[in-house]
Design a protein around this motif. Structure first.
Motif, PDB file in Angstrom:
ATOM      1  N   VAL A  94     -26.611 147.361  20.553  1.00 44.30           N
ATOM      2  CA  VAL A  94     -25.957 147.071  19.273  1.00 44.30           C
ATOM      3  C   VAL A  94     -27.014 146.776  18.206  1.00 44.30           C
ATOM      4  N   ILE A  95     -26.962 147.549  17.119  1.00 44.33           N
ATOM      5  CA  ILE A  95     -27.965 147.410  16.054  1.00 44.33           C
ATOM      6  C   ILE A  95     -27.916 146.013  15.437  1.00 44.33           C
ATOM      7  N   ALA A  96     -26.715 145.473  15.213  1.00 42.11           N
ATOM      8  CA  ALA A  96     -26.577 144.143  14.610  1.00 42.11           C
ATOM      9  C   ALA A  96     -27.270 143.082  15.457  1.00 42.11           C
ATOM     10  N   VAL A  97     -27.191 143.236  16.765  1.00 42.77           N
ATOM     11  CA  VAL A  97     -27.856 142.288  17.668  1.00 42.77           C
ATOM     12  C   VAL A  97     -29.368 142.450  17.562  1.00 42.77           C
ATOM     13  N   LYS A  98     -29.849 143.686  17.520  1.00 42.05           N
ATOM     14  CA  LYS A  98     -31.290 143.943  17.403  1.00 42.05           C
ATOM     15  C   LYS A  98     -31.873 143.293  16.138  1.00 42.05           C
ATOM     16  N   LYS A  99     -31.131 143.361  15.044  1.00 36.82           N
ATOM     17  CA  LYS A  99     -31.614 142.787  13.787  1.00 36.82           C
ATOM     18  C   LYS A  99     -31.796 141.278  13.904  1.00 36.82           C
ATOM     19  N   LYS A 100     -30.822 140.600  14.509  1.00 42.08           N
ATOM     20  CA  LYS A 100     -30.927 139.152  14.673  1.00 42.08           C
ATOM     21  C   LYS A 100     -32.004 138.778  15.681  1.00 42.08           C
ATOM     22  N   SER A 139     -25.386 138.207  18.989  1.00 40.26           N
ATOM     23  CA  SER A 139     -25.967 138.255  17.650  1.00 40.26           C
ATOM     24  C   SER A 139     -26.070 136.855  17.053  1.00 40.26           C
ATOM     25  N   THR A 172     -20.970 139.903  19.448  1.00 41.34           N
ATOM     26  CA  THR A 172     -20.965 138.922  18.352  1.00 41.34           C
ATOM     27  C   THR A 172     -21.630 137.628  18.800  1.00 41.34           C
ATOM     28  N   LEU A 197     -34.245 148.729  10.072  1.00 44.41           N
ATOM     29  CA  LEU A 197     -34.900 147.887  11.066  1.00 44.41           C
ATOM     30  C   LEU A 197     -36.382 148.238  11.189  1.00 44.41           C
TER      31      LEU A 197
END
Length: 433
Positions: free
Chosen positions: A257-263, A219, A216, A303
């Motif tokens: 972590v996909i959420a981190v990759k997006k940010k 991200s 978190t 993504l």
């Protein structure tokens, strides 16, 4: 009829006058003074219609006053809905007129005397002045109160400085750090706040935050970094100098972590858009290679669409400036040095676009088709292989466009597919010739 008084110490008294002519008069005198008579002719008696104001007449308050542009004379009348009781003042004299009647009733006289005593024209004695002073604060007291209030109000830059200092501290919990990052993301959208944050060393601090074990925090750090840099040339340069681009490329390739990759992708996009030096650096650091790794995972379709949109935007940006700048301009030279087309072809970028047309959602298809139009010059040969599939897709969206009741969403997608097919058709005929 008219009731009048003068300012002086002592009680007020009602005195009947002997004049019973039009609009008779009652004078009010002080016990210590002589009777004060007011000439009725010197007081303007308003009516419902416009009436000329004689020179020197006292005009009761609350009337509608105008200058007659034809005669040049001042006129006045009662406001709509007004009664006939009006107050006037001239010099030390003041009074009340009753335009509805030639006489005041006993109750009206009592009320008039009471009003005189209560009006703001009365000269307050020392006791009353002290009461007023106690009731209201002085200007100096109010100014001091406002000074104290202003001491508690912080500017945006003061808040950013405080948030930076707290984030730079090691003695805060993970939850507190998350809150700080969320607050920073809000404030760093403002241009000057972001520049100050960069000058304080905030960009370098966020780069370090990308190495946190908590996903978190990683991200949020990437998100704040992107917000601070977006459309801000000064912080874009700061990010390059701080090594942010290299760290972001590494995080994009290695973070699980996909959420981190997006940010992280959002932050990369914020750095390279409208910054040709950063685009060239991105390619040199292996940024495109890291992007291509994302197409190896079937769980990252959303993504992948973002990646295609970003690269098509950068390609279109480069084509735009090369077509609108003189070759001698520095910006032209910077864009010319970006080997974007060759890099896309070398990494097989055109090949990974085609399968995404089979995604079921219309939003992804719309973005892919639009990107194909932007990258047509780069990927024309690859697109020739899917003409038949594009034709089927065109038929599908033609049906949807015909059925569309509200808006032109499907019509626009159909139009873009048709435009792409027409360009491919023209190119095919040229090849035959």
């Amino acid at each position: 009829m008219c009731v009048s008084s003068e300012h002086a110490p002592g009680a007020l008294t009602v005195v009947n006058t002997d004049n019973d002519d039009d609009n008779g008069e009652v004078a009010v005198e002080n016990e210590d003074s002589e009777i004060t008579n007011v000439d009725p002719l010197n007081v303007f008696y308003p009516e419902k219609d416009w009436k000329k104001i004689q020179p020197g007449q006292a005009i009761p308050a609350g009337l509608h006053v105008r200058m007659n542009m034809q005669t040049g004379e001042n006129e006045a009348k009662l406001m709509d809905g007004d009664d006939g009781h009006k107050y006037w003042k001239i010099g030390e004299k003041e009074g009340m007129v009753n335009t509805d009647s030639k006489e005041f009733t006993h109750e009206e006289l009592k009320r008039a005397l009471k009003d005189f005593k209560a009006t703001k024209h009365d000269v307050p004695n020392e006791k009353k002045a002290e009461e007023i002073k106690q009731k209201y604060r002085s200007y100096d007291e109010l100014k001091e109160d406002f000074r104290k209030i202003n001491m508690g109000i912080k500017t945006g830059q003061e808040i950013v400085t405080e948030l930076f200092e707290k984030l730079n501290s090691t003695n805060i919990s993970t939850e507190a750090r998350e809150t700080l990052l969320e607050d920073l993301e809000y404030h760093l959208h403002q241009y000057d706040n972001a520049v100050l944050f960069g000058d304080l060393g905030g960009i370098s601090l966020l780069v370090k935050e990308l190495n946190r074990t908590d996903p978190t925090l990683r991200s949020l750090s990437a998100f704040v970094l992107g917000s601070a840099i977006q459309n801000n040339p000064k912080t874009q340069i700061n990010a390059i100098e701080s090594g942010a681009l290299h760290q972001l490329i590494r995080s994009l390739a290695t973070d699980p972590v996909i959420a981190v990759k997006k940010k992280v992708l959002y932050a990369i996009s914020s750095i390279v858009r409208h910054f040709p030096f950063a685009q060239k650096k991105f390619l040199e650091l292996g940024g495109l290679r890291s992007l291509m790794h994302l197409f190896e995972d079937n769980k990252l379709h959303s993504l992948q669409v973002k990646v295609i949109t970003l690269m098509s935007d950068l390609y279109e940006e480069r084509v735009h400036w090369l077509g609108h700048l003189a070759p001698t301009e520095e910006k032209y030279k910077q864009y010319e040095q970006i080997p974007l087309k060759d890099s896309l072809l070398d990494h097989g970028f055109c090949d990974v676009m085609v399968p995404l047309l089979e995604l079921p959602d219309h939003d992804s298809r719309e973005k892919i088709v639009f990107s194909m139009l932007s990258l047509y010059d780069c990927c024309e040969k690859k697109f020739h292989k899917i003409v038949s599939y594009l034709s089927k897709l065109e038929d599908e969206y033609l049906v949807l466009a015909v059925r569309e009741d509200d808006g032109d969403y499907f019509q626009q997608i159909h139009k873009n597919i048709n435009s792409l097919l027409q360009q491919l058709s023209v190119a095919y005929k040229k090849d035959e010739l």
